[in-house]
Design a protein around this motif. Structure first.
Motif, mmCIF file in Angstrom:
data_model
loop_
_atom_site.group_PDB
_atom_site.id
_atom_site.type_symbol
_atom_site.label_atom_id
_atom_site.label_comp_id
_atom_site.label_asym_id
_atom_site.label_seq_id
_atom_site.Cartn_x
_atom_site.Cartn_y
_atom_site.Cartn_z
ATOM 1 N N LEU A 74 0.692 -1.140 -0.004
ATOM 2 C CA LEU A 74 0.024 -0.027 0.057
ATOM 3 C C LEU A 74 0.909 1.362 0.137
ATOM 4 O O LEU A 74 0.558 2.080 -0.702
ATOM 5 N N VAL A 75 1.869 1.092 0.963
ATOM 6 C CA VAL A 75 2.922 2.424 0.906
ATOM 7 C C VAL A 75 3.431 2.709 -0.683
ATOM 8 O O VAL A 75 3.786 3.881 -0.859
ATOM 9 N N VAL A 76 3.957 1.708 -1.407
ATOM 10 C CA VAL A 76 4.724 1.725 -2.451
ATOM 11 C C VAL A 76 3.954 2.297 -3.663
ATOM 12 O O VAL A 76 4.341 3.232 -3.953
ATOM 13 N N PHE A 77 2.610 1.848 -3.638
ATOM 14 C CA PHE A 77 1.573 2.351 -4.626
ATOM 15 C C PHE A 77 1.157 3.756 -4.387
ATOM 16 O O PHE A 77 0.788 4.563 -5.247
ATOM 17 N N GLY A 78 1.017 3.889 -2.841
ATOM 18 C CA GLY A 78 0.660 5.179 -2.614
ATOM 19 C C GLY A 78 1.592 6.378 -2.875
ATOM 20 O O GLY A 78 1.299 7.403 -3.483
ATOM 21 N N ILE A 79 2.814 5.971 -2.609
ATOM 22 C CA ILE A 79 3.984 6.908 -2.918
ATOM 23 C C ILE A 79 4.084 6.950 -4.545
ATOM 24 O O ILE A 79 4.441 8.115 -5.032
ATOM 25 N N GLY A 80 3.921 5.984 -5.213
ATOM 26 C CA GLY A 80 3.900 5.985 -6.525
ATOM 27 C C GLY A 80 2.759 7.112 -6.954
ATOM 28 O O GLY A 80 2.911 7.898 -8.088
ATOM 29 N N GLN A 81 1.745 6.806 -6.760
ATOM 30 C CA GLN A 81 0.583 7.563 -7.141
ATOM 31 C C GLN A 81 0.705 9.117 -6.705
ATOM 32 O O GLN A 81 0.351 10.322 -7.241
ATOM 33 N N LEU A 82 1.241 9.378 -5.563
ATOM 34 C CA LEU A 82 1.358 10.781 -5.180
ATOM 35 C C LEU A 82 2.624 11.602 -6.022
ATOM 36 O O LEU A 82 2.341 12.680 -6.330
ATOM 37 N N LEU A 83 3.587 10.640 -6.321
ATOM 38 C CA LEU A 83 4.652 11.374 -7.250
ATOM 39 C C LEU A 83 4.044 11.493 -8.507
ATOM 40 O O LEU A 83 4.500 12.737 -9.073
ATOM 41 N N GLU A 84 3.268 10.651 -9.233
ATOM 42 C CA GLU A 84 2.614 10.849 -10.313
ATOM 43 C C GLU A 84 2.045 12.046 -10.500
ATOM 44 O O GLU A 84 2.030 12.913 -11.385
ATOM 45 N N GLY A 85 0.956 12.291 -9.305
ATOM 46 C CA GLY A 85 0.018 13.520 -9.521
ATOM 47 C C GLY A 85 0.563 14.608 -9.244
ATOM 48 O O GLY A 85 0.123 15.609 -9.672
ATOM 49 N N THR A 86 1.591 14.655 -8.449
ATOM 50 C CA THR A 86 2.198 15.884 -8.085
ATOM 51 C C THR A 86 3.500 16.257 -8.824
ATOM 52 O O THR A 86 3.976 17.672 -8.788
ATOM 53 N N VAL A 87 4.191 15.360 -9.203
ATOM 54 C CA VAL A 87 5.805 15.702 -9.779
ATOM 55 C C VAL A 87 5.908 15.321 -11.181
ATOM 56 O O VAL A 87 6.092 16.166 -12.109
ATOM 57 N N LEU A 88 5.551 13.855 -11.349
ATOM 58 C CA LEU A 88 5.923 13.231 -12.667
ATOM 59 C C LEU A 88 4.980 13.870 -13.758
ATOM 60 O O LEU A 88 5.560 14.502 -14.774
ATOM 61 N N THR A 89 3.737 13.849 -13.748
ATOM 62 C CA THR A 89 2.859 14.143 -14.582
ATOM 63 C C THR A 89 2.696 15.742 -15.014
ATOM 64 O O THR A 89 2.983 16.086 -16.034
ATOM 65 N N PRO A 90 2.840 16.547 -13.955
ATOM 66 C CA PRO A 90 2.840 18.013 -14.108
ATOM 67 C C PRO A 90 4.262 18.448 -14.733
ATOM 68 O O PRO A 90 4.080 19.335 -15.504
ATOM 69 N N MET A 91 5.291 17.715 -14.218
ATOM 70 C CA MET A 91 6.634 18.202 -15.010
ATOM 71 C C MET A 91 6.813 17.541 -16.543
ATOM 72 O O MET A 91 7.373 18.440 -17.359
ATOM 73 N N LEU A 92 6.647 16.424 -16.528
ATOM 74 C CA LEU A 92 6.922 15.861 -17.667
ATOM 75 C C LEU A 92 5.839 15.829 -18.717
ATOM 76 O O LEU A 92 6.192 15.796 -20.117
ATOM 77 N N VAL A 93 4.676 15.984 -18.483
ATOM 78 C CA VAL A 93 3.505 15.905 -19.549
ATOM 79 C C VAL A 93 2.562 17.094 -19.404
ATOM 80 O O VAL A 93 2.396 17.660 -20.400
ATOM 81 N N GLY A 94 2.291 17.286 -18.409
ATOM 82 C CA GLY A 94 1.255 18.562 -18.300
ATOM 83 C C GLY A 94 -0.041 18.163 -18.592
ATOM 84 O O GLY A 94 -0.400 17.240 -18.819
ATOM 85 N N ASP A 95 -0.948 19.204 -19.405
ATOM 86 C CA ASP A 95 -2.332 19.035 -19.652
ATOM 87 C C ASP A 95 -2.333 19.114 -20.989
ATOM 88 O O ASP A 95 -3.367 19.562 -21.630
ATOM 89 N N ARG A 96 -1.621 18.607 -21.729
ATOM 90 C CA ARG A 96 -1.314 18.916 -23.363
ATOM 91 C C ARG A 96 -2.088 18.079 -24.143
ATOM 92 O O ARG A 96 -2.223 18.131 -25.218
ATOM 93 N N ILE A 97 -1.996 16.666 -23.488
ATOM 94 C CA ILE A 97 -2.448 15.530 -24.247
ATOM 95 C C ILE A 97 -4.264 15.541 -23.999
ATOM 96 O O ILE A 97 -5.018 15.877 -25.160
ATOM 97 N N GLY A 98 -4.617 15.362 -22.770
ATOM 98 C CA GLY A 98 -6.242 15.821 -22.646
ATOM 99 C C GLY A 98 -6.905 14.549 -23.447
ATOM 100 O O GLY A 98 -8.026 14.677 -23.697
ATOM 101 N N LEU A 99 -6.558 13.204 -23.416
ATOM 102 C CA LEU A 99 -7.056 12.158 -24.042
ATOM 103 C C LEU A 99 -8.060 11.580 -22.679
ATOM 104 O O LEU A 99 -7.464 11.309 -21.720
ATOM 105 N N HIS A 100 -9.232 11.354 -23.097
ATOM 106 C CA HIS A 100 -10.045 10.602 -22.123
ATOM 107 C C HIS A 100 -9.606 9.147 -21.857
ATOM 108 O O HIS A 100 -9.120 8.597 -22.840
ATOM 109 N N PRO A 101 -9.432 8.658 -20.613
ATOM 110 C CA PRO A 101 -9.390 7.183 -20.277
ATOM 111 C C PRO A 101 -9.723 6.145 -21.378
ATOM 112 O O PRO A 101 -9.341 5.234 -21.703
#
Length: 364
Positions: free
Chosen positions: A277-304
């Motif tokens: 639970l801690v591993v995946f929680g850290i992964g989701q936290l880093l993805e939402g706050t660091v990885l996606t905003p820094m590397l991707v941003g909101d430029r794709i905008g494709l629905h799941p």
């Protein structure tokens, strides 16, 4: 544009798509090489700004890609292969654990009738194939020998990819300039604007989302291995790759890790489950706050849902190469549809007539 010219353009686009579909087996190495050249072009441009020639910049970028591929082949793939073999060996034991521990507990909680789960035949089939790895390898080699021409064609396409990618990457800016010179002068600004937006979206995906996937694969695999999960590397890599679809990596990875932890430790042990639970929680936290905003941003905008449909449609039409091209093409189509939506809002078809827009008179 007259109606006849519109029909000519539609027929031309249809014939081009049909020709690409027919030539898809031949076009596969060229499409993969084009993707590699597109991903490497910014690096070569940056080296050119540091007074390095285009050819030497391409050689340096190719050397870097070759080094990364060599590390992948020598380190990661053998480790994943060992974990796949281990998973194959543990499959009957996992089915036995499901049949005698996990499923009876689920059956008692849900109030299902006795004998609802039956895994005897599956377990016997998997157990019967254990120890026959040599026979499986022999069958694969025999099939490859029987279809030697297909194997040679596949190897030829594989060797063709770096050659084509090298020349495309070396002449990329020249080809782009020539294509721009062929554009109609009256439409050049509009086409350049559309291509620029498509380039921004593609860059966000190709160089952003792929880096996010690799980072998540490293975080998940490292964390699960530190927790002590036997199949942690395999589950972490699969979770990172599944992150190409939003939230799919978390669902697939977390569910697989929980099942693997329950099987490995024989029940509800607090430490491994909390660790997962801690591993995946850290992964989701880093993805939402660091990885996606820094590397991707909101430029794709494709629905799941659009992402899932694009991957399935690409795989159905063009196989593995279609899966690779699915999301870039979906991103381009999204940009074009956005502009088509704007044109529709400004068209007479969408606008209301003056008579329709008048409000009915209020009663006296």
């Amino acid at each position: 544009m007259t109606d006849s010219r519109r029909w000519m353009w539609l027929i031309g686009v249809f014939l081009l798509g049909w020709l690409i579909y027919l030539l898809s087996p031949v076009l596969s190495p060229f499409l993969v090489a084009m993707l590699l050249a597109y991903m490497g072009d910014p690096l070569v441009d940056r080296l050119e700004r540091h007074k390095l020639s285009r050819t030497w910049g391409v050689v340096l970028v190719f050397s870097l890609f070759s080094l990364l591929l060599l590390v992948l082949l020598l380190v990661l793939i053998p480790m994943l292969g060992r974990q796949l073999v281990r998973l194959y060996e543990l499959a009957p034991q996992m089915l036995d654990w499901l049949q005698h521990q996990a499923l009876p507990w689920t059956q008692a909680q849900l109030g299902l009738q006795e004998g609802f789960w039956r895994f005897d035949q599956i377990k016997e089939a998997l157990s019967g194939h254990l120890g026959k790895t040599t026979d499986i390898v022999g069958a694969v080699l025999a099939q490859a020998t029987a279809s030697s021409l297909a194997l040679l064609g596949w190897l030829g396409n594989l060797l063709l990819i770096p050659v084509v990618a090298f020349y495309l990457l070396r002449d990329w800016d020249l080809m782009v300039a020539k294509l721009r010179g062929l554009l109609p002068r009256s439409r050049e600004s509009r086409v350049v604007q559309l291509v620029g937006e498509c380039h921004e979206v593609l860059g966000a995906f190709m160089r952003g989302q792929l880096l996010v996937m690799l980072a998540l694969a490293f975080i998940y695999a490292s964390g699960l291995m530190l927790v002590g999960l036997e199949l942690g590397l395999l589950i972490g890599v699969l979770a990172g790759l599944a992150s190409i679809v939003p939230y799919m990596g978390f669902v697939v990875g977390f569910g697989s890790a929980v099942v693997a932890a329950l099987f490995q430790y024989g029940g509800f042990e607090a430490y491994p489950l909390i660790g997962v639970l801690v591993v995946f929680g850290i992964g989701q936290l880093l993805e939402g706050t660091v990885l996606t905003p820094m590397l991707v941003g909101d430029r794709i905008g494709l629905h799941p849902v659009a992402v899932i449909f694009a991957i399935l449609a690409g795989g159905q039409l063009f196989g593995f190469v279609g899966v690779l091209l699915a999301l870039p093409m979906a991103a381009i189509i999204m940009v074009l549809l956005r502009h088509a939506h704007d044109f529709y809002k400004l068209s007479e078809l969408y606008g209301e007539s003056s008579g329709d827009s008048q409000e009915p008179p209020s009663p006296a």
